[in-house]
Design an enzyme around this catalytic site. Structure first.
Site, PDB file in Angstrom:
ATOM      1  N   SER A 120     -29.936 -14.270 -62.199  1.00 41.84           N
ATOM      2  CA  SER A 120     -30.252 -15.698 -62.028  1.00 41.84           C
ATOM      3  C   SER A 120     -31.419 -16.137 -62.903  1.00 41.84           C
ATOM      4  O   SER A 120     -31.646 -17.325 -63.086  1.00 41.84           O
ATOM      5  CB  SER A 120     -30.597 -15.981 -60.560  1.00 41.84           C
ATOM      6  OG  SER A 120     -31.680 -15.184 -60.155  1.00 41.84           O
ATOM      7  N   HIS A 141     -23.500 -16.414 -63.364  1.00 50.71           N
ATOM      8  CA  HIS A 141     -24.402 -16.501 -62.206  1.00 50.71           C
ATOM      9  C   HIS A 141     -23.733 -17.217 -61.033  1.00 50.71           C
ATOM     10  O   HIS A 141     -23.659 -18.436 -60.999  1.00 50.71           O
ATOM     11  CB  HIS A 141     -25.703 -17.211 -62.621  1.00 50.71           C
ATOM     12  CG  HIS A 141     -26.642 -17.443 -61.481  1.00 50.71           C
ATOM     13  ND1 HIS A 141     -27.402 -18.584 -61.358  1.00 50.71           N
ATOM     14  CD2 HIS A 141     -26.916 -16.686 -60.382  1.00 50.71           C
ATOM     15  CE1 HIS A 141     -28.110 -18.512 -60.242  1.00 50.71           C
ATOM     16  NE2 HIS A 141     -27.839 -17.377 -59.633  1.00 50.71           N
ATOM     17  N   GLU A 153     -22.901 -20.609 -62.849  1.00 49.33           N
ATOM     18  CA  GLU A 153     -23.471 -20.888 -64.182  1.00 49.33           C
ATOM     19  C   GLU A 153     -22.937 -19.848 -65.168  1.00 49.33           C
ATOM     20  O   GLU A 153     -22.967 -18.649 -64.883  1.00 49.33           O
ATOM     21  CB  GLU A 153     -25.007 -20.806 -64.143  1.00 49.33           C
ATOM     22  CG  GLU A 153     -25.658 -21.951 -63.404  1.00 49.33           C
ATOM     23  CD  GLU A 153     -27.182 -21.842 -63.356  1.00 49.33           C
ATOM     24  OE1 GLU A 153     -27.846 -22.865 -63.516  1.00 49.33           O
ATOM     25  OE2 GLU A 153     -27.716 -20.733 -63.131  1.00 49.33           O
ATOM     26  N   ASN A 192     -32.224 -22.869 -61.532  1.00 52.52           N
ATOM     27  CA  ASN A 192     -33.552 -22.318 -61.244  1.00 52.52           C
ATOM     28  C   ASN A 192     -34.650 -22.986 -62.064  1.00 52.52           C
ATOM     29  O   ASN A 192     -35.793 -23.059 -61.639  1.00 52.52           O
ATOM     30  CB  ASN A 192     -33.582 -20.803 -61.451  1.00 52.52           C
ATOM     31  CG  ASN A 192     -33.159 -20.066 -60.190  1.00 52.52           C
ATOM     32  OD1 ASN A 192     -33.118 -20.646 -59.111  1.00 52.52           O
ATOM     33  ND2 ASN A 192     -32.831 -18.799 -60.308  1.00 52.52           N
TER      34      ASN A 192
END
Length: 378
Positions: A120, A141, A153, A192
């Site tokens: 991540s 991800h 992702e 993130n």
């Protein structure tokens, strides 16, 4: 590039979840871990999850058995990779550990296998370059838990082939997930990069304004249209996850995050959030608890600085050609559950006011300098 056989390395929460969603979509899956006891536990959890789907009449009992039979737990690495088309690595987020795993994999893996990492925050290019096939390496991800979360992702490294990007997008769609491509291998990727800095910014907002956690969280939920407060979300995610991501992202790009010491303090005190019984908030039992947030409390805090922070990182992704508004909104909707598009919320606040707020903060700390894309919108 045809994918039929998938090997998932690592059988923890993410690993067995990815194995399950792949098997539910008809793939043959090998689930690999270093000890049989880990695999036994993972297979039990998969069986429990499938039984739950049967009891809810989402799948038949027969389908449940067929799906379960498509997952083979194997300890021996060479055997686990024998006929593998796609290997998805889900080992813990420690770069040295990942490099060690890929060094072992490289010795025994078939020529046809492509590599995907479920990281991540760690840079895809850096991991890919430790292998013999960086052009056949990609980031994929999944979000936690993979059985429920729609977003995946997809992150190409610098050498990833265009074919593999297309194959990965098709694979993600084939397991009934929604792909969002992060076009450049940037720290934090998309979600993130927007979420982790916001936790720190909320802690700074508390310092600057004297607002309570509940007031800030209520404003995040009711004014910024998040599914829950930002401190609440941090507790749900885990301070260990946030602290580790903070260190990784900040070490690679000082511009992405302005670390607040409180996060490291909570981590060091083992106050990891929901899982440990205390984080930003205290929790009494095993069951997941919601914090009592209200529209009344929301009126006591203006979240413009928090909005500025998340918008500035979104703008950075656009300026640096890692993403665009549409993909960012899709990522925030599916990955963070935003109930209203971010840029729409920003219009309600007034882009000029948001930029001015960032400029005011930037006089104290250059970190807050508004991105050129954001300035162009005011």
């Amino acid at each position: 590039m045809t994918i039929k056989n998938i090997t998932v390395l690592g059988s923890g929460i993410m690993g067995h979840g990815i194995a399950q969603v792949s098997a539910m979509s008809g793939y043959n899956v090998v689930l690999r871990d270093i000890e049989k006891q880990f695999l036994d536990k993972a297979m039990e959890k998969i069986k429990w999850s499938l039984d739950k789907l049967v009891s809810k009449q989402k799948i038949t009992e027969e389908q449940g058995k067929e799906i379960f039979a498509r997952i083979t737990p194997i300890v021996d690495l060479a055997e686990a990779l024998k006929d593998c088309d796609l290997m998805i690595e889900v080992v813990p987020e420690i770069m040295d550990l990942k490099k060690k795993v890929y060094a072992e994999v490289d010795k025994v893996v078939p020529e046809k296998t492509v590599f995907a990492s479920n990281t991540s925050t760690l840079p895809i290019t850096e991991i890919a370059n430790t292998t013999s096939r960086p052009e056949r390496f990609i980031g994929i991800h999944f979000f936690n838990p993979p059985q429920l979360m729609k977003l995946v992702e997809v992150i190409p490294g610098q050498k990833t082939s265009k074919d593999l990007v297309d194959t990965t997008i098709n694979f993600v769609k084939s397991v009934s997930k929604e792909p969002v491509v992060c076009k450049r291998d940037v720290p934090g990727f998309i979600v993130n990069r927007l979420f982790i800095p916001l936790v720190h910014e909320a802690a700074y907002a508390m310092d600057r304004t004297g607002a309570t956690k509940e007031e800030i969280d209520s404003a995040v939920k009711f004014t910024l249209h998040f599914p829950m407060g930002i401190f609440e979300l941090a507790d749900f995610t885990g301070m260990d996850v946030i602290h580790k991501a903070t260190i990784e992202m900040h070490s690679r790009d000082k511009k992405v995050i302005n670390p607040h010491p409180m996060i490291e303090k909570l981590y060091n005190e083992k106050k990891l959030g929901q899982k440990s019984g205390e984080g930003f908030y205290k929790y009494s039992g095993e069951q997941y608890e919601r914090i009592n947030l209200t529209e009344e409390l929301a009126k006591k805090f203006n979240p413009i600085q928090l909005l500025g922070n998340i918008l500035n990182n979104a703008a950075w992704l656009i300026t640096n050609k890692a993403s665009d508004v549409q993909e960012i909104e899709k990522a925030l909707l599916l990955g963070m559950g935003l109930k209203k598009p971010l840029f729409e919320t920003a219009k309600g606040f007034g882009m000029q006011d948001i930029v001015q707020e960032l400029q005011k903060l930037a006089r104290e700390n250059k970190f807050y300098e508004p991105d050129p894309y954001l300035v162009s919108l005011k």
